[in-house]
Scaffold this active site. Structure first.
Site, mmCIF file in Angstrom:
data_model
loop_
_atom_site.group_PDB
_atom_site.id
_atom_site.type_symbol
_atom_site.label_atom_id
_atom_site.label_comp_id
_atom_site.label_asym_id
_atom_site.label_seq_id
_atom_site.Cartn_x
_atom_site.Cartn_y
_atom_site.Cartn_z
ATOM 1 N N TYR A 144 0.923 -1.315 -0.123
ATOM 2 C CA TYR A 144 -0.048 -0.033 -0.044
ATOM 3 C C TYR A 144 0.721 1.337 0.024
ATOM 4 O O TYR A 144 1.741 1.313 0.653
ATOM 5 C CB TYR A 144 -0.895 0.027 1.363
ATOM 6 C CG TYR A 144 -1.840 1.379 1.468
ATOM 7 C CD1 TYR A 144 -2.925 1.508 0.424
ATOM 8 C CD2 TYR A 144 -1.591 2.066 2.463
ATOM 9 C CE1 TYR A 144 -3.760 2.598 0.603
ATOM 10 C CE2 TYR A 144 -2.344 3.231 2.607
ATOM 11 C CZ TYR A 144 -3.462 3.464 1.830
ATOM 12 O OH TYR A 144 -4.081 4.684 1.817
ATOM 13 N N ASP A 239 9.294 3.029 -0.175
ATOM 14 C CA ASP A 239 8.171 3.650 0.605
ATOM 15 C C ASP A 239 8.360 3.253 1.972
ATOM 16 O O ASP A 239 8.004 2.192 2.477
ATOM 17 C CB ASP A 239 6.992 3.303 -0.131
ATOM 18 C CG ASP A 239 5.669 3.612 0.675
ATOM 19 O OD1 ASP A 239 5.959 4.467 1.934
ATOM 20 O OD2 ASP A 239 4.546 3.634 0.352
ATOM 21 N N LYS A 267 4.427 8.840 9.007
ATOM 22 C CA LYS A 267 4.184 8.095 10.122
ATOM 23 C C LYS A 267 5.076 8.608 11.441
ATOM 24 O O LYS A 267 4.833 9.907 11.958
ATOM 25 C CB LYS A 267 4.187 6.702 10.003
ATOM 26 C CG LYS A 267 2.935 6.211 9.054
ATOM 27 C CD LYS A 267 2.555 4.814 9.006
ATOM 28 C CE LYS A 267 1.173 4.937 8.413
ATOM 29 N NZ LYS A 267 1.085 3.987 7.256
HETATM 30 C C1 LIG Z 1 0.424 4.662 5.883
HETATM 31 C C2 LIG Z 1 1.122 4.261 4.475
HETATM 32 C C3 LIG Z 1 0.897 5.197 3.501
HETATM 33 C C4 LIG Z 1 0.248 6.121 3.400
HETATM 34 O O1 LIG Z 1 0.264 7.174 4.419
HETATM 35 P P1 LIG Z 1 -0.953 8.310 4.748
HETATM 36 O O2 LIG Z 1 -0.325 9.104 5.737
HETATM 37 O O3 LIG Z 1 -1.837 7.265 5.506
HETATM 38 O O4 LIG Z 1 -1.491 8.716 3.461
HETATM 39 C C5 LIG Z 1 1.904 5.017 2.253
HETATM 40 N N1 LIG Z 1 2.788 3.848 2.387
HETATM 41 C C6 LIG Z 1 2.976 3.255 3.341
HETATM 42 C C7 LIG Z 1 3.964 1.977 3.313
HETATM 43 C C8 LIG Z 1 2.162 3.274 4.461
HETATM 44 O O5 LIG Z 1 2.294 2.299 5.357
#
Ligand SMILES: *Cc1c(COP(=O)(O)O)cnc(C)c1O
Length: 429
Positions: A144, A239, A267
């Site tokens: 994701y 990511d 995060k």
């Molecule tokens: C949580 C997450 C996102 C999205 O971040 P948001 O702040 O919720 O938009 C993108 N990539 C990874 C790997 C994530 O865990």
């Protein structure tokens, strides 16, 4: 455990907020029952509106690596707020936080702060496409990367648990350049790259999968991506929105000793406030406006509250032994859960990297999303409810990672395992 107030608040919320929530997985759809409405959090603990308390393993889906309402983070935010919450003008804090990120992640030679992980990935990919003059994006099944149109393909947990293969509202043209390979499958990646020479701008990957449950990269997988990307003139985008500052101070790039071209963060970087960032090679980042032509902007980007929370969090994480402690507590949790599952004859495949963990209710192994899907989600739902009734708040989906914070002491882990013993016992009936 009674949750009358939560039920009433959820009913009211559903009249005004779609599904009663502002992000789908919060609604507990895949585990049944009403979501718990939270009144406050402190350290490892969540307190709900009915006066129940829970040991929290969601930690706001990863950001709260220091636990709830950490005094240093709260103080930093309060001090910043008193001086003004947003200026839409540069502040010294942005360079300070950028310096800290660069120190932890040498690959991040320059950085742009944004407001969410979603913004970080979509901006990084715009930059990758601009830099290579190519349109294709290769991602992995179950990974994701936020909810940008081009990335809403085989996107793991939130989408999978709702049973939506993709989302309506995403035009086919938006995903026409998005290719998908199974996680941990270098052969599939090689075949895709060889069949589309000169088409792919970027390989984007969660170096440790965290949105399908925890998917551990098999030895050679990430190195192989690095090699293949370089060979094909493709940019490698890590990511690290979830793994950055989580599985090591320097994220997966430190843990696995790799240098991606671009990195997405979020995060933990925001310490519980809305923050994302993308960064990487200087020559690439110099293409971002106003230094270069690739447009990307944000009214609240780099705002003082978020920068202050991020600084306080990264400062606390730079203390000696923090990551060793996280690793130790998480290991005793996952070892303990595996032992209990075996005691009760429950199928269990534990996956852990640093303080990210999963227990898949399958005999395993789980190396990719299709193997994760073999889990018994009905049994997971029962386990989740039983844990909640024992005062342990797990992510309400089999396909979400759990998180341990520095507030999860040995006592807290022990209490969790006692609760799990009772929960495993309860789901036998
Ligand atoms: C949580 C997450 C996102 C999205 O971040 P948001 O702040 O919720 O938009 C993108 N990539 C990874 C790997 C994530 O865990």
């Amino acid at each position: 455990m009674r949750r009358k107030q939560s039920a009433a608040l959820f009913a009211a919320a559903q009249t005004l907020l779609p599904g009663g929530v502002d992000s789908p997985v919060r609604a507990f759809k895949s585990v049944g029952g009403d979501p718990v409405f939270i009144e406050r959090g402190k350290g490892a603990w969540l307190y709900d509106v009915d006066g129940n308390r829970y040991i929290d393993y969601v930690c706001s889906w990863g950001p709260l690596i220091l636990g709830h309402a950490h005094p240093e983070v709260v103080a930093a935010v309060q001090q910043a707020a008193a001086l003004g919450t947003s200026f839409g003008a540069p502040t010294a804090r942005e360079t300070e936080l950028a310096t800290r990120v660069h120190m932890a992640m040498p690959a991040v030679e320059m950085i742009r702060f944004v407001n969410s992980g979603t913004e970080a990935t979509m901006s990084a990919l715009r930059l990758a496409r601009a830099a290579t003059g190519r349109s294709g994006i290769l991602k992995f099944d179950g990974c994701y990367h936020g909810h940008a149109d081009m990335l809403l393909v085989s996107a793991g947990s939130g989408v999978a648990t709702l049973g939506l293969p993709d989302s309506p509202g995403v035009p086919a043209s938006a995903t026409a350049h998005t290719l998908v390979a199974p996680f941990n499958d270098l052969t599939a990646v090689r075949e895709i790259l060889e069949s589309r020479p000169g088409e792919i701008a970027a390989i984007i990957v969660e170096p440790v999968g965290g949105n399908a449950g925890v998917l551990v990269p098999q030895p050679g997988f990430l190195d192989g991506l690095r090699t293949l990307a370089t060979e094909h003139g493709i940019l490698l985008v890590f990511d690290e929105v979830m793994t950055g500052f989580r599985i090591a101070r320097g994220g997966a790039q430190e843990r696995y000793g790799l240098r991606p071209d671009l990195v997405c963060l979020g995060k933990v970087l925001g310490g519980g406030l809305p923050v994302g960032a993308y960064g990487g090679r200087r020559d690439l980042m110099q293409m971002v406006a106003p230094a270069g032509p690739v447009y990307q902007a944000g009214t609240l980007s780099g705002n003082p509250l978020a920068m202050a929370a991020g600084m306080a969090t990264l400062a606390a994480l730079s203390r000696e032994g923090v990551y060793e402690g996280l690793e130790r507590q998480t290991t005793s949790l996952t070892d303990g859960l595996a032992t209990l599952a075996a005691k009760y004859g429950v199928p269990w495949y534990g996956a852990r990297v640093g303080s990210m963990f999963s227990g898949f209710l399958t005999d395993g192994p789980v190396r990719n999303f299709s193997e994760a899907r073999r889990s018994d989600t009905e049994l997971f739902a029962r386990f989740h409810r039983a844990m909640l009734d024992q005062g342990v708040y797990l992510a309400p989906s089999q396909f979400e990672a759990g998180f341990v914070s520095t507030a999860h002491t040995a006592d807290v882990i022990e209490e969790t395992l006692a609760a799990a013993d009772a929960a495993f016992d309860a789901i036998q009936e």
